[in-house]
Scaffold this motif. Structure first.
Motif, short mmCIF file in Angstrom:
data_model
loop_
_atom_site.label_atom_id
_atom_site.label_comp_id
_atom_site.label_asym_id
_atom_site.label_seq_id
_atom_site.Cartn_x
_atom_site.Cartn_y
_atom_site.Cartn_z
N HIS A 1 -9.61 12.10 5.43
CA HIS A 1 -8.55 11.16 5.08
C HIS A 1 -8.06 10.46 6.34
CE1 HIS A 1 -7.63 12.12 0.81
NE2 HIS A 1 -8.36 13.21 1.13
N LEU A 2 -8.14 9.12 6.37
CA LEU A 2 -7.70 8.32 7.51
C LEU A 2 -6.32 7.74 7.28
CD1 LEU A 2 -11.03 6.42 8.25
CD2 LEU A 2 -10.21 8.54 9.28
N SER A 3 -6.11 7.15 6.12
CA SER A 3 -4.82 6.51 5.83
C SER A 3 -4.54 6.66 4.34
CB SER A 3 -4.85 5.03 6.23
OG SER A 3 -3.63 4.40 5.89
N ASP A 4 -3.40 7.28 4.03
CA ASP A 4 -3.03 7.51 2.64
C ASP A 4 -1.59 7.09 2.42
OD1 ASP A 4 -5.43 9.35 1.67
OD2 ASP A 4 -4.80 10.08 3.64
N ASN A 5 -1.30 6.58 1.22
CA ASN A 5 0.07 6.15 0.93
C ASN A 5 0.91 7.35 0.51
OD1 ASN A 5 -0.85 6.64 -1.62
ND2 ASN A 5 -0.11 4.71 -2.48
N TRP A 6 2.20 7.04 0.29
CA TRP A 6 3.12 8.12 -0.05
C TRP A 6 2.80 8.77 -1.39
CZ3 TRP A 6 6.42 10.95 2.55
CH2 TRP A 6 6.87 10.50 3.80
N ALA A 7 2.29 7.95 -2.31
CA ALA A 7 1.95 8.54 -3.61
C ALA A 7 0.88 9.61 -3.46
CB ALA A 7 1.47 7.45 -4.57
N PHE B 1 0.82 -1.20 0.00
CA PHE B 1 0.00 0.00 0.00
C PHE B 1 0.86 1.26 0.00
CE2 PHE B 1 -1.93 3.24 2.83
CZ PHE B 1 -2.97 3.64 2.03
N ASN B 2 1.85 1.26 0.89
CA ASN B 2 2.68 2.46 1.03
C ASN B 2 3.61 2.68 -0.16
OD1 ASN B 2 1.71 3.46 3.47
ND2 ASN B 2 2.95 2.02 4.66
N SER B 3 4.01 1.57 -0.81
CA SER B 3 4.99 1.71 -1.89
C SER B 3 4.35 1.80 -3.28
CB SER B 3 5.96 0.53 -1.87
OG SER B 3 5.26 -0.68 -2.11
N ALA B 4 3.02 1.72 -3.36
CA ALA B 4 2.36 1.77 -4.67
C ALA B 4 2.63 3.10 -5.36
CB ALA B 4 0.86 1.54 -4.51
N PRO C 1 2.20 11.29 4.50
CA PRO C 1 1.04 10.52 4.95
C PRO C 1 0.63 10.86 6.39
CG PRO C 1 2.56 9.11 3.77
CD PRO C 1 3.26 10.40 3.97
N GLN C 2 1.63 11.10 7.25
CA GLN C 2 1.30 11.41 8.64
C GLN C 2 0.56 12.73 8.75
OE1 GLN C 2 4.31 10.55 7.51
NE2 GLN C 2 4.41 8.42 8.31
N ALA C 3 0.98 13.72 7.91
CA ALA C 3 0.33 15.03 7.98
C ALA C 3 -1.09 14.98 7.44
CB ALA C 3 1.16 16.06 7.21
N MET C 4 -1.39 13.98 6.61
CA MET C 4 -2.73 13.89 6.02
C MET C 4 -3.73 13.19 6.91
SD MET C 4 -2.05 13.06 1.99
CE MET C 4 -3.80 13.14 1.66
N GLU C 5 -3.24 12.49 7.95
CA GLU C 5 -4.16 11.74 8.80
C GLU C 5 -5.16 12.69 9.46
OE1 GLU C 5 -2.21 9.22 11.57
OE2 GLU C 5 -1.13 8.08 10.05
N PRO D 1 -1.64 6.91 -6.20
CA PRO D 1 -2.24 7.35 -4.93
C PRO D 1 -3.39 6.44 -4.54
CG PRO D 1 -1.89 9.21 -6.42
CD PRO D 1 -1.63 7.98 -7.20
N MET D 2 -3.40 6.02 -3.25
CA MET D 2 -4.49 5.20 -2.74
C MET D 2 -4.59 5.40 -1.24
SD MET D 2 -2.80 1.37 -3.00
CE MET D 2 -2.67 1.46 -4.77
N GLY D 3 -5.74 5.04 -0.66
CA GLY D 3 -5.91 5.22 0.77
C GLY D 3 -7.32 4.90 1.23
N ILE D 4 -7.58 5.21 2.52
CA ILE D 4 -8.87 4.97 3.16
C ILE D 4 -9.39 6.31 3.65
CG2 ILE D 4 -10.10 3.73 4.98
CD1 ILE D 4 -8.91 1.92 2.86
#
Length: 771
Positions: free
Chosen positions: A205-211, A186-189, A220-224, A192-195
């Motif tokens: 935004h709960l969980s997002d990958n680096w893309a 998920f993180n290396s895709a 990703p941490q700042a987007m939580e 862009p993808m997430g929950i």
């Protein structure tokens, strides 16, 4: 275990299950095929994308081998997979092609990567990452540049997937390890993808990958727990995503959509989103997984393809090319509009194209055309034939049909594509060209056998390049003897003028006017001079360039006859002039005798009669005098004749002191002697009457003589004065006057009429007769 510990354990299990559900959602909604095989090459895990590629449900995969499910691909797959089980070495980015149950009979292609899965040092299976490239390979000719960019992105994605998927080697029955592997993926895709959670009119935004983080320019941490609106998503884009999330929530199925996002003035990119509801997220705001893909290059390739298709459509339309697509197995035909037009049919009112085509073909051509079509289809050759068609209005046109068959793997025909073109103009051109060739041959025969001599002379150097047999015979030369000879060889030379001078004079006249007709003194081969009548024209010859085409006719006999005729004519003219002269002289003698007689007559009445007779003789003598002096011995000029006659009458009849003016308005016209004599006598009678009676009281006045030629070719002669006028009881039809009776008789002789015109002052006579 205490109740508290049990509650904590349950909460942890619920959390783990929630995370697993999220990871499973991402795994299942991934746009590439993912799967796991055990050591016997049986499927133990398959995502929905890979199942769709193979054309079988996920459950149908589990526990079955590659050979069971995909027999057409088994040999290729096992040849690559078995070495991985033996060497534990991954196999990356290999291309496999073949058929699957999803699309039987269709050759498809995939790019796959295989990683060994280990439990410690023990091989437990193989991880599969699969991407179908069938459409991309089919379109790569039109979008080669776009494909190169996509391949680079694919290589980067596969590299990242390979790096992260290597961690799958640590997979075991432990659920935590599987979660770690999926989280790593998920993180290396690269996409862009997430929950996320859906909150009224915003997205959390709960969980997002680096893309995704890179897409928004953060981490990703700042987007939580950040709302999309806080991340700078435009309202229109936000509304588009919310609509798709709600649709996915209602259908509980993945929802895919595309949209365009502006990134600056004149810049932007196309994005494709895929959202899916996360199972087990009830009890709070609905949760969704999402995947975002940059499809700008694909869209650009599609636009390029669409433009090319439109260009092709316009090319076919503007060049009036009809296309047809025959589905051999279904026995159906599809035409474009030009095909209907070329058959004279209306696209909106033609139900069965094939039968309409058959009915339009000329009956004599139908069997031949259908046989050619079947032969080409079954013999695997190109179809081409010409045939005639009748339009509904009865017009006949010529068409040419061309086509090529498409075949399946067993070489059985499945379709045939082709075009038709209207070749009516070409056919007419061929017919006209054939007629022109026949006419040219016919004209050549005429040229060879015609009575006139013809020669063709090059304009640049004056050499004869062709002479027909008649021309050669006319000048006493043998066949071909004049070829390449200078044309001045046939011109007669004198001491004063050379043959070349004659030739140059003729040549210049022809070139200046493009055509000239003339008589020329020529010379035969034996030196005999003779006269020819010639017409020469300029012509552009395909071989010799500009040429002079001369047609000669021997007119020596005609010339001799003409000279004799001219001599005879000159003799007759001299004789006629002599006759006119003698008649004029004889009339002049009569005039002189009457003049002598009048001197011995004292009776006024007798004197008036003699004077009138003198005037009539003078009028007749004047006609012969004018003819004698005229270049044309048959006609005299009306204006000149009437002018001389009028002033002669004025001199004869007017001797008083009262001035009488003459006004003459005579249109240019010439009269023959049969008309001139009566016309002169009429004028003599009318003008002498005016001079004798209109101005008897010594008054002055004017006599006007006019003539005009009407549109009906009637000549009108008018004689009028402003004298005393006629008595009120005057009637021309009952007059006993010799002069006026003579006027009426002369008018009848001219087949004309005499009219007295009403005048406020004076008298006006009008005589009208055919010119």
């Amino acid at each position: 275990m205490t109740q508290a510990e049990s509650s904590v354990s349950f909460a942890r299990q619920r959390q783990v299950q929630q995370q697993l559900a999220e990871i499973e959602t991402i795994y299942q909604s991934a746009p590439i095929g993912l799967g796991v095989l055990d050591r016997e090459l049986r499927f133990v895990r398959v995502n929905q994308r890979l199942a769709d590629m193979n054309g079988l449900p996920i459950d149908a995969h589990l526990g079955r081998t590659v050979r069971d499910l995909l027999p057409n691909l088994a040999d290729q797959a096992e040849a690559m997979l078995r070495p991985i089980l033996e060497t534990s070495e991954p196999l990356l980015n290999v291309e496999i092609s073949g058929e699957t149950p999803a699309q039987p009979g269709v050759q498809r292609a995939w790019v796959e990567s295989f990683w060994p899965l280990k439990d410690g040092d023990r091989m437990i299976g193989i991880s599969i990452v699969c991407e179908e490239v069938t459409d991309r390979k089919r379109m790569e000719a039109e979008r080669q540049q776009a494909l190169d960019d996509l391949r680079q992105a694919k290589d980067e994605l596969e590299q990242r997937v390979a790096e992260r998927t290597a961690e799958l080697s640590e997979i075991n029955a432990d659920l935590r390890q599987r979660k770690s592997i999926l989280r790593s993926f998920f993180n290396s895709a690269a996409m862009p993808m997430g929950i996320v959670e859906l909150h009224d009119n915003d997205i959390l935004h709960l969980s997002d990958n680096w893309a995704t983080a890179e897409f928004f320019g953060t981490t990703p941490q700042a987007m939580e727990n950040q709302f999309a609106s806080e991340l700078g998503v435009l309202p229109a884009t936000l509304e588009r995503w919310i609509t798709s999330y709600r649709e996915a929530d209602c259908t509980q199925a993945p929802v895919r959509f595309e949209y365009y996002q502006d990134t600056g003035p004149g810049q932007g990119r196309w994005l494709a989103g895929s959202v899916c509801a996360v199972a087990g997220s009830s009890g709070g705001p609905p949760r969704f997984s999402y995947i975002l893909e940059d499809i700008t290059e694909r869209k650009q390739a599609e636009e390029t393809l669409a433009r090319r298709e439109e260009q092709l459509r316009l090319t076919l339309e503007f060049t009036h090319i009809g296309t047809w697509d025959w589905d051999v197995q279904q026995d159906t035909v599809i035409w474009n509009d030009n095909h209907f037009k070329l058959l004279g049919l209306d696209p909106d009112h033609t139900d069965d194209p094939y039968q309409s085509w058959r009915q339009a073909i000329h009956p004599d051509d139908l069997d031949r055309v259908e046989q050619a079509l079947q032969d080409a289809l079954h013999q695997h050759t190109d179809y081409e034939t010409e045939y005639r068609v009748f339009y509904p209005d009865g017009t006949m046109r010529w068409l040419v049909g061309r086509g090529r068959g498409l075949y399946d793997a067993d070489q059985q025909p499945i379709r045939m594509l082709g075009v038709i073109l209207d070749i009516s103009e070409r056919k007419r051109g061929e017919a006209e060209r054939k007629r022109a060739e026949q006419m040219q041959e016919f004209q050549a025969v005429i040229t060879r056998n015609m009575a006139e001599g013809i020669c063709v002379v090059r304009a640049d150097n004056g050499l004869i390049c062709y002479a027909n047999r008649k021309f050669e015979q006319m000048f006493g030369y043998g066949v071909g003897e004049l070829d390449e000879k200078h044309v001045s060889i046939v011109n007669y030379a004198t001491e004063a003028v050379s043959a070349e001078t004659v030739n140059q004079t003729i040549r210049q006249a022809v070139l200046d006017n493009l055509e000239a007709t003339y008589e020329v003194h020529n010379v035969k081969k034996d030196g005999t001079p003779f006269w020819c009548s010639a017409t020469t024209s300029v012509f552009d010859h395909p071989e010799y360039g500009s040429v002079l085409v001369a047609v000669h006719q021997d007119i020596s006999d005609r010339k001799e006859f003409h000279e004799k005729l001219q001599a005879s004519l000159r003799e007759k003219e001299l004789l006629l002039k002599e006759i006119y002269h003698r008649v004029k002289n004889n009339l002049q003698v009569v005039y002189s005798l009457l003049n002598l007689q009048s001197r011995k007559v004292s009776d006024p009445v007798a004197l008036s009669v003699l004077r009138d007779s003198q005037s009539r003789v003078r009028a007749m003598a004047l006609v012969h005098e004018k003819l004698y002096k005229s270049d044309d011995l048959t006609r005299i000029d009306l204006a000149d004749y009437l002018h001389s006659l009028a002033y002669s009458l004025l001199e004869t009849y007017h001797s008083g002191s009262n001035p009488i003016a003459l006004r003459l308005e005579i249109e240019p016209y010439s009269l023959d002697i049969e008309t001139a004599l009566p016309c002169g006598l009429i004028l003599t009678e009318l003008m002498s009457n005016s001079l004798k009676y209109a101005f008897a009281d010594g008054r002055s006045g004017e006599i006007a003589i006019t003539s005009s030629l009407g549109a009906d070719q009637q000549l009108t002669l008018r004689v009028q004065d402003n004298g005393l006028g006629l008595p009120g009881e005057f009637d021309l039809r009952h007059m006993s006057s010799l002069g006026l009776s003579l006027v009426q008789n002369l008018a009848k002789q001219l087949k004309g009429t005499v009219t007295i015109l009403p005048q406020p002052v004076g008298t006006a006579f009008q005589i009208t007769f055919p010119s």
